[in-house]
Write an enzyme that holds these catalytic residues in place. Structure first.
Site, mmCIF file in Angstrom:
data_model
loop_
_atom_site.group_PDB
_atom_site.id
_atom_site.type_symbol
_atom_site.label_atom_id
_atom_site.label_comp_id
_atom_site.label_asym_id
_atom_site.label_seq_id
_atom_site.Cartn_x
_atom_site.Cartn_y
_atom_site.Cartn_z
ATOM 1 N N LYS A 86 0.835 -1.213 0.000
ATOM 2 C CA LYS A 86 0.000 0.000 0.000
ATOM 3 C C LYS A 86 0.870 1.265 0.000
ATOM 4 O O LYS A 86 0.662 2.170 -0.796
ATOM 5 C CB LYS A 86 -0.936 0.006 1.221
ATOM 6 C CG LYS A 86 -1.813 -1.237 1.353
ATOM 7 C CD LYS A 86 -2.729 -1.173 2.563
ATOM 8 C CE LYS A 86 -2.022 -1.150 3.900
ATOM 9 N NZ LYS A 86 -1.246 -2.390 4.214
ATOM 10 N N ARG B 163 -10.345 0.200 8.768
ATOM 11 C CA ARG B 163 -9.855 -1.131 9.080
ATOM 12 C C ARG B 163 -10.885 -1.965 9.849
ATOM 13 O O ARG B 163 -10.595 -3.116 10.193
ATOM 14 C CB ARG B 163 -8.617 -0.989 9.948
ATOM 15 C CG ARG B 163 -7.283 -1.167 9.207
ATOM 16 C CD ARG B 163 -6.272 -1.254 10.286
ATOM 17 N NE ARG B 163 -4.938 -1.636 10.077
ATOM 18 C CZ ARG B 163 -3.972 -0.946 9.512
ATOM 19 N NH1 ARG B 163 -4.224 0.163 8.893
ATOM 20 N NH2 ARG B 163 -2.749 -1.384 9.536
ATOM 21 N N ARG C 268 11.844 -4.530 5.548
ATOM 22 C CA ARG C 268 11.433 -3.150 5.231
ATOM 23 C C ARG C 268 12.257 -2.106 5.978
ATOM 24 O O ARG C 268 12.457 -2.204 7.178
ATOM 25 C CB ARG C 268 9.943 -2.974 5.580
ATOM 26 C CG ARG C 268 9.463 -1.523 5.525
ATOM 27 C CD ARG C 268 7.993 -1.399 5.341
ATOM 28 N NE ARG C 268 7.206 -1.795 6.500
ATOM 29 C CZ ARG C 268 5.865 -1.766 6.522
ATOM 30 N NH1 ARG C 268 5.185 -1.383 5.452
ATOM 31 N NH2 ARG C 268 5.233 -2.154 7.597
ATOM 32 N N ARG D 146 10.668 -0.118 11.480
ATOM 33 C CA ARG D 146 9.552 0.077 12.404
ATOM 34 C C ARG D 146 9.635 -0.932 13.538
ATOM 35 O O ARG D 146 9.951 -2.096 13.322
ATOM 36 C CB ARG D 146 8.219 -0.076 11.657
ATOM 37 C CG ARG D 146 7.744 1.235 11.051
ATOM 38 C CD ARG D 146 6.583 1.035 10.138
ATOM 39 N NE ARG D 146 5.491 0.271 10.747
ATOM 40 C CZ ARG D 146 4.351 0.016 10.120
ATOM 41 N NH1 ARG D 146 4.160 0.460 8.888
ATOM 42 N NH2 ARG D 146 3.411 -0.679 10.723
ATOM 43 N N ARG E 241 -0.757 -8.627 13.872
ATOM 44 C CA ARG E 241 -1.293 -7.685 12.879
ATOM 45 C C ARG E 241 -2.086 -8.436 11.818
ATOM 46 O O ARG E 241 -3.131 -7.956 11.359
ATOM 47 C CB ARG E 241 -0.146 -6.875 12.254
ATOM 48 C CG ARG E 241 0.431 -5.827 13.216
ATOM 49 C CD ARG E 241 1.848 -5.421 12.861
ATOM 50 N NE ARG E 241 1.937 -4.627 11.653
ATOM 51 C CZ ARG E 241 3.065 -4.439 10.966
ATOM 52 N NH1 ARG E 241 4.191 -5.003 11.371
ATOM 53 N NH2 ARG E 241 3.058 -3.693 9.890
#
Ligand code: ADP
Ligand code: ADP
Ligand code: ADP
Length: 213
Positions: free
Chosen positions: A13, A88, A127, A160, A171
Protein backbone atom coordinates in the site's frame (compact mmCIF):
# COMPACT_ATOMS: atom_id res chain seq x y z
CA UNK A 1 -10.87 10.42 -7.18
CA UNK A 2 -11.66 9.10 -3.72
CA UNK A 3 -9.83 5.85 -3.10
CA UNK A 4 -9.41 3.35 -0.28
CA UNK A 5 -6.45 0.97 -0.11
CA UNK A 6 -7.04 -2.26 1.80
CA UNK A 7 -4.46 -4.99 2.32
CA UNK A 8 -2.49 -6.79 5.00
CA UNK A 9 0.77 -5.38 6.39
CA UNK A 10 3.47 -5.53 3.71
CA UNK A 11 1.08 -5.89 0.78
CA UNK A 12 2.48 -2.76 -0.91
CA UNK A 13 0.00 0.00 0.00
CA UNK A 14 2.70 2.46 1.03
CA UNK A 15 4.76 1.66 -2.07
CA UNK A 16 1.92 2.29 -4.54
CA UNK A 17 0.42 5.32 -2.73
CA UNK A 18 2.94 7.99 -3.86
CA UNK A 19 2.58 6.87 -7.48
CA UNK A 20 -1.23 7.07 -7.44
CA UNK A 21 -1.15 10.29 -5.45
CA UNK A 22 1.11 12.08 -7.96
CA UNK A 23 -0.72 10.81 -11.01
CA UNK A 24 -4.15 11.98 -9.83
CA UNK A 25 -3.15 14.88 -7.51
CA UNK A 26 -4.77 13.38 -4.45
CA UNK A 27 -3.92 13.76 -0.79
CA UNK A 28 -2.51 10.66 0.91
CA UNK A 29 -3.85 9.91 4.38
CA UNK A 30 -2.11 6.99 6.08
CA UNK A 31 -3.48 6.47 9.58
CA UNK A 32 -0.41 4.38 10.53
CA UNK A 33 1.96 7.26 9.60
CA UNK A 34 -0.21 9.79 11.42
CA UNK A 35 -0.37 7.60 14.54
CA UNK A 36 3.41 7.03 14.51
CA UNK A 37 3.97 10.78 14.24
CA UNK A 38 1.64 11.28 17.24
CA UNK A 39 3.49 8.60 19.23
CA UNK A 40 6.87 10.18 18.40
CA UNK A 41 5.58 13.63 19.45
CA UNK A 42 4.02 12.12 22.61
CA UNK A 43 0.74 13.90 22.01
CA UNK A 44 -2.24 12.77 24.16
CA UNK A 45 -3.50 10.83 21.12
CA UNK A 46 -0.09 9.19 20.64
CA UNK A 47 0.10 8.17 24.26
CA UNK A 48 -3.31 6.50 23.96
CA UNK A 49 -2.40 4.68 20.73
CA UNK A 50 1.08 3.42 21.58
CA UNK A 51 0.24 0.30 23.58
CA UNK A 52 -2.06 -1.22 20.95
CA UNK A 53 0.37 -0.39 18.14
CA UNK A 54 3.32 -2.01 19.89
CA UNK A 55 1.29 -5.20 20.28
CA UNK A 56 0.05 -5.20 16.68
CA UNK A 57 -3.54 -4.60 17.73
CA UNK A 58 -5.88 -1.98 16.31
CA UNK A 59 -6.31 1.30 18.15
CA UNK A 60 -9.85 2.37 19.00
CA UNK A 61 -12.28 3.30 16.23
CA UNK A 62 -13.11 6.67 17.82
CA UNK A 63 -9.46 7.66 17.85
CA UNK A 64 -8.76 6.97 14.16
CA UNK A 65 -12.16 8.26 13.00
CA UNK A 66 -11.34 11.55 14.75
CA UNK A 67 -7.97 11.76 12.97
CA UNK A 68 -9.53 11.15 9.55
CA UNK A 69 -12.42 13.56 10.10
CA UNK A 70 -9.87 16.29 10.90
CA UNK A 71 -7.52 15.37 8.01
CA UNK A 72 -10.30 15.37 5.39
CA UNK A 73 -10.73 19.11 6.04
CA UNK A 74 -7.29 19.86 4.56
CA UNK A 75 -7.50 21.91 1.33
CA UNK A 76 -5.29 19.34 -0.42
CA UNK A 77 -7.93 16.66 0.19
CA UNK A 78 -10.81 18.52 -1.48
CA UNK A 79 -10.02 17.25 -5.00
CA UNK A 80 -9.75 13.66 -3.84
CA UNK A 81 -7.89 11.39 -1.46
CA UNK A 82 -6.20 8.07 -0.89
CA UNK A 83 -7.06 6.46 2.42
CA UNK A 84 -4.20 4.06 3.23
CA UNK A 85 -4.88 1.83 6.23
CA UNK A 86 -8.36 3.23 6.92
CA UNK A 87 -11.10 2.00 7.35
CA UNK A 88 -9.86 -1.13 9.08
CA UNK A 89 -13.14 -2.17 10.77
CA UNK A 90 -16.76 -2.19 9.59
CA UNK A 91 -17.56 0.47 12.21
CA UNK A 92 -14.86 2.72 10.72
CA UNK A 93 -16.34 2.13 7.23
CA UNK A 94 -19.81 3.13 8.46
CA UNK A 95 -18.43 6.27 10.13
CA UNK A 96 -16.57 7.14 6.94
CA UNK A 97 -19.81 6.86 4.94
CA UNK A 98 -21.41 9.32 7.39
CA UNK A 99 -18.49 11.75 7.09
CA UNK A 100 -18.56 11.64 3.30
CA UNK A 101 -22.34 11.95 3.16
CA UNK A 102 -22.06 15.18 5.18
CA UNK A 103 -19.63 16.46 2.55
CA UNK A 104 -21.82 15.26 -0.34
CA UNK A 105 -19.22 12.88 -1.82
CA UNK A 106 -18.61 9.15 -1.93
CA UNK A 107 -15.88 6.54 -2.34
CA UNK A 108 -15.06 5.79 -6.01
CA UNK A 109 -12.91 2.67 -5.68
CA UNK A 110 -11.55 0.27 -3.11
CA UNK A 111 -8.20 -1.24 -4.14
CA UNK A 112 -7.81 -4.63 -2.50
CA UNK A 113 -4.15 -5.73 -2.28
CA UNK A 114 -4.72 -9.50 -2.55
CA UNK A 115 -1.75 -11.52 -1.34
CA UNK A 116 -0.94 -14.72 0.49
CA UNK A 117 0.10 -14.41 4.17
CA UNK A 118 3.20 -16.56 3.56
CA UNK A 119 4.89 -13.83 1.51
CA UNK A 120 4.48 -11.10 4.10
CA UNK A 121 7.06 -12.00 6.73
CA UNK A 122 9.98 -11.56 4.31
CA UNK A 123 8.54 -8.26 3.07
CA UNK A 124 7.95 -6.89 6.58
CA UNK A 125 11.22 -7.94 8.21
CA UNK A 126 13.23 -6.51 5.27
CA UNK A 127 11.43 -3.15 5.23
CA UNK A 128 13.39 0.08 5.85
CA UNK A 129 11.75 3.49 5.97
CA UNK A 130 12.85 7.10 5.54
CA UNK A 131 10.49 8.65 8.13
CA UNK A 132 10.60 12.25 6.85
CA UNK A 133 9.45 11.37 3.31
CA UNK A 134 7.69 8.04 3.86
CA UNK A 135 9.95 6.44 1.22
CA UNK A 136 10.15 2.70 1.68
CA UNK A 137 13.01 0.34 0.85
CA UNK A 138 13.60 -3.40 1.15
CA UNK A 139 16.92 -5.11 1.81
CA UNK A 140 16.25 -7.60 -0.99
CA UNK A 141 13.47 -6.24 -3.23
CA UNK A 142 14.24 -2.50 -3.25
CA UNK A 143 17.66 -1.88 -1.68
CA UNK A 144 18.87 1.71 -1.16
CA UNK A 145 22.01 2.74 -3.09
CA UNK A 146 23.92 2.94 0.18
CA UNK A 147 22.75 0.45 2.83
CA UNK A 148 20.90 2.20 5.66
CA UNK A 149 20.66 5.59 3.89
CA UNK A 150 17.89 7.31 1.93
CA UNK A 151 18.72 7.66 -1.81
CA UNK A 152 17.48 11.25 -2.04
CA UNK A 153 18.49 12.91 1.25
CA UNK A 154 21.28 10.62 2.42
CA UNK A 155 19.58 10.53 5.83
CA UNK A 156 19.44 7.33 7.91
CA UNK A 157 16.70 4.78 7.36
CA UNK A 158 14.85 3.18 10.25
CA UNK A 159 13.00 -0.08 10.86
CA UNK A 160 9.55 0.08 12.40
CA UNK A 161 9.36 -1.28 15.93
CA UNK A 162 6.36 -3.43 14.99
CA UNK A 163 8.01 -4.92 11.88
CA UNK A 164 9.00 -8.17 13.59
CA UNK A 165 7.77 -11.69 12.83
CA UNK A 166 6.08 -11.90 16.25
CA UNK A 167 4.13 -8.63 16.00
CA UNK A 168 3.29 -9.37 12.35
CA UNK A 169 1.36 -12.40 13.60
CA UNK A 170 -1.03 -10.26 15.65
CA UNK A 171 -1.29 -7.69 12.88
CA UNK A 172 -2.32 -10.43 10.44
CA UNK A 173 -4.82 -11.81 12.93
CA UNK A 174 -6.34 -8.35 13.28
CA UNK A 175 -6.43 -8.04 9.49
CA UNK A 176 -8.31 -11.30 8.93
CA UNK A 177 -10.77 -10.83 11.80
CA UNK A 178 -11.46 -7.11 11.67
CA UNK A 179 -10.43 -5.77 8.25
CA UNK A 180 -11.42 -8.50 5.77
CA UNK A 181 -15.13 -7.89 6.56
CA UNK A 182 -14.60 -4.33 5.31
CA UNK A 183 -13.91 -5.74 1.82
CA UNK A 184 -17.32 -7.47 1.86
CA UNK A 185 -18.88 -4.23 3.08
CA UNK A 186 -17.64 -2.43 -0.05
CA UNK A 187 -18.24 -5.41 -2.34
CA UNK A 188 -21.96 -4.85 -1.85
CA UNK A 189 -21.51 -1.55 -3.70
CA UNK A 190 -19.41 -3.28 -6.40
CA UNK A 191 -16.55 -0.82 -6.10
CA UNK A 192 -13.82 -3.27 -5.09
CA UNK A 193 -10.92 -3.99 -7.48
CA UNK A 194 -8.58 -6.87 -6.66
CA UNK A 195 -4.89 -6.23 -7.33
CA UNK A 196 -2.22 -8.92 -7.94
CA UNK A 197 -0.16 -7.71 -4.95
CA UNK A 198 2.24 -10.68 -5.11
CA UNK A 199 3.62 -9.48 -8.44
CA UNK A 200 6.50 -6.98 -8.82
CA UNK A 201 5.68 -3.33 -7.98
CA UNK A 202 5.54 -2.31 -11.66
CA UNK A 203 2.89 -4.91 -12.46
CA UNK A 204 0.80 -3.77 -9.49
CA UNK A 205 1.09 -0.15 -10.66
CA UNK A 206 -0.01 -1.14 -14.17
CA UNK A 207 -3.09 -2.88 -12.77
CA UNK A 208 -3.94 0.15 -10.62
CA UNK A 209 -3.75 2.38 -13.70
CA UNK A 210 -6.00 0.02 -15.62
CA UNK A 211 -8.56 -0.02 -12.83
CA UNK A 212 -8.56 3.77 -12.43
CA UNK A 213 -8.62 4.70 -16.12
P1 ADP B 1 2.29 -1.73 3.32
O1 ADP B 1 2.26 -0.22 3.24
O2 ADP B 1 1.11 -2.36 2.66
O3 ADP B 1 2.49 -2.24 4.72
P2 ADP B 1 4.84 -1.48 1.88
O4 ADP B 1 4.45 -0.77 0.63
O5 ADP B 1 5.55 -0.71 2.92
O6 ADP B 1 3.55 -2.24 2.49
O7 ADP B 1 5.73 -2.75 1.45
C1 ADP B 1 6.33 -3.61 2.42
C2 ADP B 1 7.76 -3.96 2.01
O8 ADP B 1 7.74 -4.76 0.81
C3 ADP B 1 8.61 -2.74 1.68
O9 ADP B 1 9.93 -2.98 2.15
C4 ADP B 1 8.56 -2.63 0.16
O10 ADP B 1 9.76 -2.09 -0.36
C5 ADP B 1 8.35 -4.07 -0.29
N1 ADP B 1 7.43 -4.20 -1.43
C6 ADP B 1 6.35 -3.44 -1.70
N2 ADP B 1 5.73 -3.88 -2.83
C7 ADP B 1 6.42 -4.96 -3.25
C8 ADP B 1 6.27 -5.86 -4.37
N3 ADP B 1 5.27 -5.73 -5.25
N4 ADP B 1 7.16 -6.86 -4.49
C9 ADP B 1 8.18 -7.00 -3.59
N5 ADP B 1 8.38 -6.18 -2.53
C10 ADP B 1 7.52 -5.17 -2.36
P1 ADP C 1 0.71 -1.74 7.98
O1 ADP C 1 2.09 -1.53 7.44
O2 ADP C 1 0.57 -2.95 8.82
O3 ADP C 1 -0.38 -1.62 6.99
P2 ADP C 1 0.03 0.73 9.41
O4 ADP C 1 1.19 1.64 9.35
O5 ADP C 1 -1.13 1.01 8.53
O6 ADP C 1 0.55 -0.75 9.20
O7 ADP C 1 -0.52 0.63 10.89
C1 ADP C 1 0.34 0.43 12.00
C2 ADP C 1 -0.49 0.29 13.27
O8 ADP C 1 -1.25 1.48 13.50
C3 ADP C 1 -1.53 -0.83 13.24
O9 ADP C 1 -0.98 -2.07 13.63
C4 ADP C 1 -2.56 -0.30 14.25
O10 ADP C 1 -2.12 -0.50 15.59
C5 ADP C 1 -2.54 1.19 14.00
N1 ADP C 1 -3.57 1.60 13.00
C6 ADP C 1 -3.33 2.17 11.79
N2 ADP C 1 -4.47 2.44 11.14
C7 ADP C 1 -5.48 2.04 11.96
C8 ADP C 1 -6.91 2.03 11.86
N3 ADP C 1 -7.56 2.49 10.76
N4 ADP C 1 -7.60 1.52 12.90
C9 ADP C 1 -6.99 1.06 14.01
N5 ADP C 1 -5.67 1.03 14.16
C10 ADP C 1 -4.90 1.51 13.15
P1 ADP D 1 0.60 14.63 8.40
O1 ADP D 1 -0.76 14.20 7.99
O2 ADP D 1 0.64 15.41 9.68
O3 ADP D 1 1.38 15.27 7.28
P2 ADP D 1 2.15 12.27 7.83
O4 ADP D 1 1.19 11.35 7.17
O5 ADP D 1 3.10 13.04 6.96
O6 ADP D 1 1.38 13.28 8.79
O7 ADP D 1 2.99 11.40 8.86
C1 ADP D 1 3.93 12.00 9.72
C2 ADP D 1 5.32 11.45 9.51
O8 ADP D 1 5.53 10.15 10.10
C3 ADP D 1 5.64 11.30 8.03
O9 ADP D 1 6.80 11.99 7.74
C4 ADP D 1 5.80 9.80 7.89
O10 ADP D 1 6.66 9.50 6.83
C5 ADP D 1 6.42 9.50 9.24
N1 ADP D 1 6.63 8.06 9.50
C6 ADP D 1 6.28 7.00 8.74
N2 ADP D 1 6.71 5.88 9.26
C7 ADP D 1 7.35 6.21 10.39
C8 ADP D 1 8.05 5.48 11.40
N3 ADP D 1 8.18 4.17 11.35
N4 ADP D 1 8.57 6.14 12.43
C9 ADP D 1 8.47 7.46 12.50
N5 ADP D 1 7.85 8.22 11.58
C10 ADP D 1 7.31 7.59 10.54
Amino acid sequence: KRLILIGPPGSGKGTQSPIIKDEYCLCHLATGDMLRAAVAAQTPLGIKAKEAMDKGELVSDDLVVGIIDEALKKPSCQKGFILDGFPRTVVQAQKLDEMLEKRGVKVDKVLNFAIDDAILEERITGRWIHPASGRTYHTKFAPPKVPGLDDVSGEPLIQRKDDTAAVLKSRLEAFHKQTEPVIDYYNKGSIVANLPAEKPPKDVTAEVQKVLS
